[in-house]
Scaffold this motif. Sequence first.
Motif, PDB file in Angstrom:
ATOM      1  N   ASP A 120       2.863 -11.575   6.975  1.00 39.09           N
ATOM      2  CA  ASP A 120       4.063 -10.814   6.691  1.00 39.09           C
ATOM      3  C   ASP A 120       3.834  -9.368   7.118  1.00 39.09           C
ATOM      4  OD1 ASP A 120       6.420  -9.788   5.706  1.00 39.09           O
ATOM      5  OD2 ASP A 120       5.884 -10.055   3.607  1.00 39.09           O
ATOM      6  N   ILE A 121       4.715  -8.829   7.893  1.00 39.84           N
ATOM      7  CA  ILE A 121       4.563  -7.462   8.392  1.00 39.84           C
ATOM      8  C   ILE A 121       4.585  -6.441   7.256  1.00 39.84           C
ATOM      9  CG2 ILE A 121       7.010  -7.078   8.831  1.00 39.84           C
ATOM     10  CD1 ILE A 121       4.209  -5.912  11.151  1.00 39.84           C
ATOM     11  N   ASN A 122       5.225  -6.757   6.135  1.00 37.88           N
ATOM     12  CA  ASN A 122       5.254  -5.841   4.999  1.00 37.88           C
ATOM     13  C   ASN A 122       3.893  -5.703   4.327  1.00 37.88           C
ATOM     14  OD1 ASN A 122       7.999  -5.186   5.175  1.00 37.88           O
ATOM     15  ND2 ASN A 122       8.539  -7.091   4.142  1.00 37.88           N
ATOM     16  N   ALA A 123       2.979  -6.626   4.577  1.00 35.98           N
ATOM     17  CA  ALA A 123       1.654  -6.574   3.969  1.00 35.98           C
ATOM     18  C   ALA A 123       0.720  -5.624   4.717  1.00 35.98           C
ATOM     19  CB  ALA A 123       1.039  -7.965   3.925  1.00 35.98           C
TER      20      ALA A 123
END
Length: 183
Positions: A1-4
């Motif tokens: 996940d790019i948010n991680a």
Amino acid sequence: DINAINPADIQSIDVLKDASAATIYGSRASNGVIMVTTRRGKTGKILIGVNSYYGVNSLAKRLPLTNRVQYNSILNQVALNDGTEPLDYVSSDTYTDADGQTQKYPDTDWQSAFFENAPENKIDVSVSGGTKDMRMNVSFGRFYQEGIANHTNFERYNIQVNTDFTKGKFKFGESFTFSKSQR
């Protein structure tokens, strides 16, 4: 996940499309592939980096709303236009409560009651370096932002560990990412 992924840990972002993506990823890459490469350690001295900032967010523009007196005046005009009697509370600034006490009607600015200035802060700490046989990059990031609407906030912690070991012809590496966020 790019948010991680902590934005401070990103080294490059590549977009693969057409045949180059399909060759590697097959039919799942029919719309293209976005590859995010995180920072890795380099041969040389151990480098310690710290990046931090603090800021305050606020509502860009408030809407021009009526206060209680202006609103009551509008309701009185509506009643006159309709040919009806205005309600008691519209034509008066006070009322009598259940205990027989005279009270003023409240005049609340709901935008000021709902929106507030919201601080935010971010800190990133990284350690990077190594020898020709072993390189590492370890980083920690914390981001905290209060929302401009009361009782809203966002907090995220990131830990990124990348190591590379070389032994003869063999090269071993690992990438570990941990992220926790709370809204």
